[in-house]
Every structure is written in structure tokens, then in C-alpha cells.
Design a protein around this motif. Structure first.
Motif, PDB file in Angstrom:
ATOM      1  N   ILE A  31     122.749 181.490 -41.357  1.00 15.13           N
ATOM      2  CA  ILE A  31     121.911 180.430 -41.338  1.00 15.13           C
ATOM      3  C   ILE A  31     120.908 180.695 -40.375  1.00 15.13           C
ATOM      4  O   ILE A  31     121.160 181.096 -39.296  1.00 15.13           O
ATOM      5  CB  ILE A  31     122.886 179.363 -40.482  1.00 15.13           C
ATOM      6  N   LEU A  32     119.871 180.548 -41.016  1.00 19.09           N
ATOM      7  CA  LEU A  32     118.506 180.849 -40.199  1.00 19.09           C
ATOM      8  C   LEU A  32     118.088 179.734 -39.407  1.00 19.09           C
ATOM      9  O   LEU A  32     118.479 178.465 -39.474  1.00 19.09           O
ATOM     10  CB  LEU A  32     117.473 181.172 -41.171  1.00 19.09           C
ATOM     11  N   TRP A  33     117.284 180.053 -38.275  1.00 23.09           N
ATOM     12  CA  TRP A  33     116.783 178.918 -37.408  1.00 23.09           C
ATOM     13  C   TRP A  33     116.022 178.089 -38.157  1.00 23.09           C
ATOM     14  O   TRP A  33     116.256 176.629 -37.661  1.00 23.09           O
ATOM     15  CB  TRP A  33     115.794 179.576 -36.338  1.00 23.09           C
ATOM     16  N   TYR A  34     115.447 178.115 -39.066  1.00 24.12           N
ATOM     17  CA  TYR A  34     114.674 177.320 -39.911  1.00 24.12           C
ATOM     18  C   TYR A  34     114.420 178.074 -41.307  1.00 24.12           C
ATOM     19  O   TYR A  34     114.484 179.197 -41.354  1.00 24.12           O
ATOM     20  CB  TYR A  34     113.353 176.858 -39.433  1.00 24.12           C
ATOM     21  N   PRO A  35     114.083 177.461 -42.629  1.00 26.89           N
ATOM     22  CA  PRO A  35     114.020 178.313 -43.660  1.00 26.89           C
ATOM     23  C   PRO A  35     112.999 179.434 -43.511  1.00 26.89           C
ATOM     24  O   PRO A  35     111.774 179.031 -43.097  1.00 26.89           O
ATOM     25  CB  PRO A  35     113.636 177.153 -44.775  1.00 26.89           C
ATOM     26  N   GLU A  36     113.303 180.578 -44.029  1.00 28.78           N
ATOM     27  CA  GLU A  36     112.545 181.761 -43.840  1.00 28.78           C
ATOM     28  C   GLU A  36     112.123 182.400 -42.692  1.00 28.78           C
ATOM     29  O   GLU A  36     111.425 183.248 -42.287  1.00 28.78           O
ATOM     30  CB  GLU A  36     111.225 181.522 -44.727  1.00 28.78           C
ATOM     31  N   GLY A  37     112.754 181.837 -41.626  1.00 30.81           N
ATOM     32  CA  GLY A  37     112.933 182.302 -40.093  1.00 30.81           C
ATOM     33  C   GLY A  37     113.817 183.152 -39.900  1.00 30.81           C
ATOM     34  O   GLY A  37     114.476 183.689 -40.522  1.00 30.81           O
ATOM     35  N   PRO A  38     113.815 183.400 -38.552  1.00 32.01           N
ATOM     36  CA  PRO A  38     114.793 184.372 -37.717  1.00 32.01           C
ATOM     37  C   PRO A  38     116.361 183.935 -37.754  1.00 32.01           C
ATOM     38  O   PRO A  38     116.460 182.539 -38.220  1.00 32.01           O
ATOM     39  CB  PRO A  38     114.339 184.874 -36.558  1.00 32.01           C
ATOM     40  N   ALA A  39     117.157 184.627 -37.360  1.00 29.33           N
ATOM     41  CA  ALA A  39     118.380 183.988 -36.973  1.00 29.33           C
ATOM     42  C   ALA A  39     119.122 185.007 -35.776  1.00 29.33           C
ATOM     43  O   ALA A  39     118.687 185.938 -35.557  1.00 29.33           O
ATOM     44  CB  ALA A  39     119.460 184.115 -38.266  1.00 29.33           C
ATOM     45  N   ASP A  40     120.172 184.561 -35.116  1.00 30.92           N
ATOM     46  CA  ASP A  40     121.011 185.243 -34.235  1.00 30.92           C
ATOM     47  C   ASP A  40     122.320 184.600 -34.438  1.00 30.92           C
ATOM     48  O   ASP A  40     122.751 183.672 -34.832  1.00 30.92           O
ATOM     49  CB  ASP A  40     120.604 185.241 -32.808  1.00 30.92           C
ATOM     50  N   PRO A  41     123.345 185.538 -34.310  1.00 30.88           N
ATOM     51  CA  PRO A  41     124.842 185.266 -34.461  1.00 30.88           C
ATOM     52  C   PRO A  41     125.373 184.062 -33.601  1.00 30.88           C
ATOM     53  O   PRO A  41     125.845 183.351 -33.893  1.00 30.88           O
ATOM     54  CB  PRO A  41     125.399 186.617 -33.970  1.00 30.88           C
ATOM     55  N   TRP A  42     125.082 184.059 -32.349  1.00 32.57           N
ATOM     56  CA  TRP A  42     125.312 182.567 -31.560  1.00 32.57           C
ATOM     57  C   TRP A  42     124.877 181.416 -32.146  1.00 32.57           C
ATOM     58  O   TRP A  42     125.731 180.590 -32.500  1.00 32.57           O
ATOM     59  CB  TRP A  42     124.833 182.856 -30.088  1.00 32.57           C
ATOM     60  N   ASP A  43     123.552 181.351 -32.323  1.00 33.55           N
ATOM     61  CA  ASP A  43     123.085 179.786 -33.014  1.00 33.55           C
ATOM     62  C   ASP A  43     123.546 179.902 -34.479  1.00 33.55           C
ATOM     63  O   ASP A  43     123.697 178.564 -34.958  1.00 33.55           O
ATOM     64  CB  ASP A  43     121.467 179.938 -32.833  1.00 33.55           C
ATOM     65  N   HIS A  44     123.916 180.931 -35.005  1.00 35.87           N
ATOM     66  CA  HIS A  44     124.538 180.729 -36.553  1.00 35.87           C
ATOM     67  C   HIS A  44     125.919 179.959 -36.534  1.00 35.87           C
ATOM     68  O   HIS A  44     126.087 179.330 -37.246  1.00 35.87           O
ATOM     69  CB  HIS A  44     124.711 182.424 -36.990  1.00 35.87           C
ATOM     70  N   VAL A  45     126.708 180.658 -35.415  1.00 38.32           N
ATOM     71  CA  VAL A  45     127.868 179.770 -35.198  1.00 38.32           C
ATOM     72  C   VAL A  45     127.804 178.386 -34.775  1.00 38.32           C
ATOM     73  O   VAL A  45     128.634 177.628 -35.222  1.00 38.32           O
ATOM     74  CB  VAL A  45     128.680 180.758 -34.239  1.00 38.32           C
ATOM     75  N   GLU A  46     126.716 178.252 -33.924  1.00 44.71           N
ATOM     76  CA  GLU A  46     126.629 176.644 -33.543  1.00 44.71           C
ATOM     77  C   GLU A  46     126.346 175.841 -34.745  1.00 44.71           C
ATOM     78  O   GLU A  46     126.928 174.785 -34.950  1.00 44.71           O
ATOM     79  CB  GLU A  46     125.609 176.415 -32.261  1.00 44.71           C
ATOM     80  N   SER A  47     125.474 176.320 -35.647  1.00 45.76           N
ATOM     81  CA  SER A  47     125.457 175.637 -36.864  1.00 45.76           C
ATOM     82  C   SER A  47     126.498 175.659 -37.521  1.00 45.76           C
ATOM     83  O   SER A  47     126.665 174.395 -38.357  1.00 45.76           O
ATOM     84  CB  SER A  47     124.126 176.259 -37.604  1.00 45.76           C
TER      85      SER A  47
END
Length: 350
Positions: A31-47
Motif C-alpha cells: 500500500i503506497l502513500w498515494y498512487p505511484e508514490g513511496p511506501a513504508d512498512p509502518w504506514d502500510h500496516v496502518e492502512s
């Protein structure tokens, strides 16, 4: 997913946030921060937790399977992913590093998903991922109890710690212990509870063990409320800590400042403050603050990151998935939409 859950999420105005999360999920589950954007594992889990609350179980399972697939042999994940990935999956613009709290947060997500679904088979499928992630974090625990922030590209830990990161790890260890209890892994449960005890003691009584090699992070709101949000502080100490920070961090009618000395309120921090207030019984105040936040959505009902109230503009001009995830978690904590509603408002699991 029950009709009651659907109606409740719709009543809160959160369906656009959930749709935004699913649109930003890649085919491999990230799950990216927004389409075509970056991601990180913590925020991925939050989503992913928001997806579980909404009953979007297939999307949530794909998110957790992405973590299992991306996890390194040492149990860690890169700090960032997505946009411009290199051959190892890391965000190519960053120095490769493995942050302990980001790697370990899968334990919170896995336990949360189990509470929402009672899917023991999927919990067992995630067990090796949770086990190895928490083992990685515990290997970075100092004799004084704190867990070091990150491991660098040379494999060596950076020997300093963050209050907010360690509070998150405290919650991850609690959830890992709960998973171990359900699955019958008693030795792991005892080991993680012991590590959690030492970590909690460091957060509560050893401020000298944090921010030793960089500027203090105390200006950030997360340092204020994360020990409450994650259960390190409960009861009167938790209430007193929140009360002591209102004048510094809370902007009446707008939300919680991300940083005490900047004229900028952010939706995610405000939502986490809402959950923290609910955890100490300040539900009416929590609901009041939560209601303020819906002024910070776009025309579709998707949350902006935050609002710069001196310049009177949304800043930055992004609509992160994890902001919507935090909003769903806050609504759940306030309204009991899912069986996992008290994950952050009850100090258990123990």
C-alpha cells in the motif's frame, strides 16, 4: 462485513478514505502513500488495519502477505519502498536502513487482523513473519532496555533510540505475545513480555537513554502521546501526560500540531491523539477533536495530510493512505465498529 459496519463507516464519512487506500495498493499487496508514490512498512500496516476494520479482508491479507514476501532473512524490512525502487525493493533515493519499529509493526497488524476476523489459519501463516520481525527488534535492545532506532547498511545498529519508535515497539511486543499465546509458542511469549517490561521501564524512567546523539524529538507531538497510545502509560500518569501537553500541541478547532513550534496541524497525529484520549476515558473530548478533522478533506472526502493555518493552505499537497487509515482506527476506537476496537484503548494484551 456486516451491514452495521458498512453503515457506521459510511456515517463517519470514511468510505472515500478506504477507497483511496485500495486504489493505492499495488498488485503485489504493498500500500503506497498515494498512487505511484513511496511506501513504508509502518504506514502500510496502518492502512491494512483500516481495511480489516472495513471487512475488506482480501486486500488486508494481500497487504500482510507482501510483508512476508519482502521480509529479509534477518527479520527486517527496508525503511522505505515504492517509488523508484532499486533491485532489492528499497526506495532508491534513501540510504538503505532497517528501522526496528517499522519492521516490527507487522505484529500489531497481524493481531489486529485476527481480532477482526478470527482467522486463526491466517494468523498461523503470518507467525514466521511476526516471529522473525520481533527477533530482529529484540536483537537491537540495549542492556538499559531501550531498542535502538535502526540498523545501517553495514548491519550495525545506530545506538540511539526514539521515544515514539520505542513506544510503538512496546505495542508490537504486546501483540506478538498475544499471537504467541493463541498459537501456543510459550517461550516466544515469555521472551517478548520480558523485553517489553524492560522497554517500558526505560521509556518511563530513563529519559537519558533517548535522543542522545541528535536533537531532542520532544517538539514532535508523537513523543507526547505515543507512550499513552501504545500502553506504556495508563491511568493517572497517562491522563496527566496528555493534560500537560494540550497547551503546547493542541490547536483549538483545528487539531493536533505535528510539531509544537510549527503552525501546522496534521490529521494522522490528531487521530492518534483521539485514540489516546479514548484510552484514558476522555471520550467526549476525543469525539470533539475528531469532528474537527473532516474540514481537512478534499471534494471526494479523502483526507489531506494537514493544514498550515498561518498560510491557510493544505500542506503538503498530498492525501496519504495512512492518514485515512488513522481516521478509520480512530472511528473504531470511538464507536466500536469492529472486534478490534479496543486494541489501543485497553492496555492488554498481556
Amino acid at each position: 462485513m456486516s451491514n452495521a459496519t458498512l453503515e457506521s463507516l459510511s456515517d463517519w464519512g470514511l468510505e472515500p478514505a478506504l477507497e483511496h487506500i485500495e486504489r493505492a495498493q499495488r498488485s503485489d499487496g504493498l500500500i503506497l502513500w498515494y498512487p505511484e508514490g513511496p511506501a513504508d512498512p509502518w504506514d502500510h500496516v496502518e492502512s491494512a488495519m483500516a481495511l480489516s476494520i472495513a471487512g475488506r479482508e482480501d486486500a488486508a491479507r494481500r497487504a500482510y502477505r507482501w510483508i512476508a514476501d519482502a521480509q529479509h532473512d534477518d527479520g527486517a524490512l527496508w525503511a522505505t519502498y515504492g517509488e523508484a525502487e532499486d533491485n532489492d525493493g528499497a526506495h532508491a533515493g534513501d540510504e538503505p536502513r532497517k528501522e526496528t519499529h517499522r519492521s516490527a509493526y507487522v505484529a500489531v497488524g497481524a493481531w489486529h487482523h485476527y481480532l477482526c476476523t478470527e482467522d486463526r489459519d491466517f494468523l498461523a501463516e503470518l507467525w514466521p513473519t511476526v516471529r522473525d520481525a520481533l527477533a530482529f527488534a529484540c536483537r537491537q535492545q540495549a542492556p538499559t532496555g531501550e531498542i535502538y532506532w535502526t540498523v545501517g547498511p553495514d548491519g550495525e545498529p545506530y545506538e540511539d533510540a526514539l521515544i515514539s519508535g520505542c513506544a510503538s515497539l512496546y505495542k508490537s511486543l504486546a501483540c506478538g505475545a498475544a499471537i504467541a499465546d493463541v498459537l501456543g509458542h510459550d517461550a516466544a511469549r515469555e521472551r517478548w513480555l520480558a523485553a517489553r517490561t524492560d522497554l517500558g521501564e526505560a521509556i518511563r524512567t530513563r529519559p537519558d537513554r533517548f535522543d542522545r546523539t541528535w536533537e531532542s524529538k520532544s517538539r514532535y507531538a508523537m513523543d507526547w502521546f505515543y507512550p499513552v497510545l501504545c500502553g506504556v502509560l495508563t491511568g493517572d500518569p497517562a491522563r496527566n501526560r496528555l493534560e500537560a501537553g494540550f497547551d503546547r500541541y493542541l490547536e483549538e478547532g483545528l487539531g493536533c500540531r505535528c510539531v509544537a513550534d510549527e503552525p501546522w496541524v496534521t490529521v494522522a497525529e490528531s487521530c492518534e491523539l483521539v485514540v489516546s484520549l479514548a484510552a484514558v476515558g476522555r471520550t467526549e473530548r476525543a469525539r470533539e477533536i475528531y469532528d474537527w478533522l473532516f474540514q481537512w478533506t478534499d471534494d471526494e472526502g479523502v483526507f489531506w495530510t494537514g493544514y498550515q493555518f498561518e498560510d491557510e493552505e493544505f500542506w503538503p499537497g498530498e492525501r496519504p493512505t495512512w492518514t485515512g487509515g488513522a481516521a478509520v482506527l480512530a472511528a473504531d476506537a470511538l464507536s466500536g465498529l469492529s472486534p478490534a476496537a479496543d486494541l489501543f484503548t485497553d492496555p492488554r494484551p498481556e
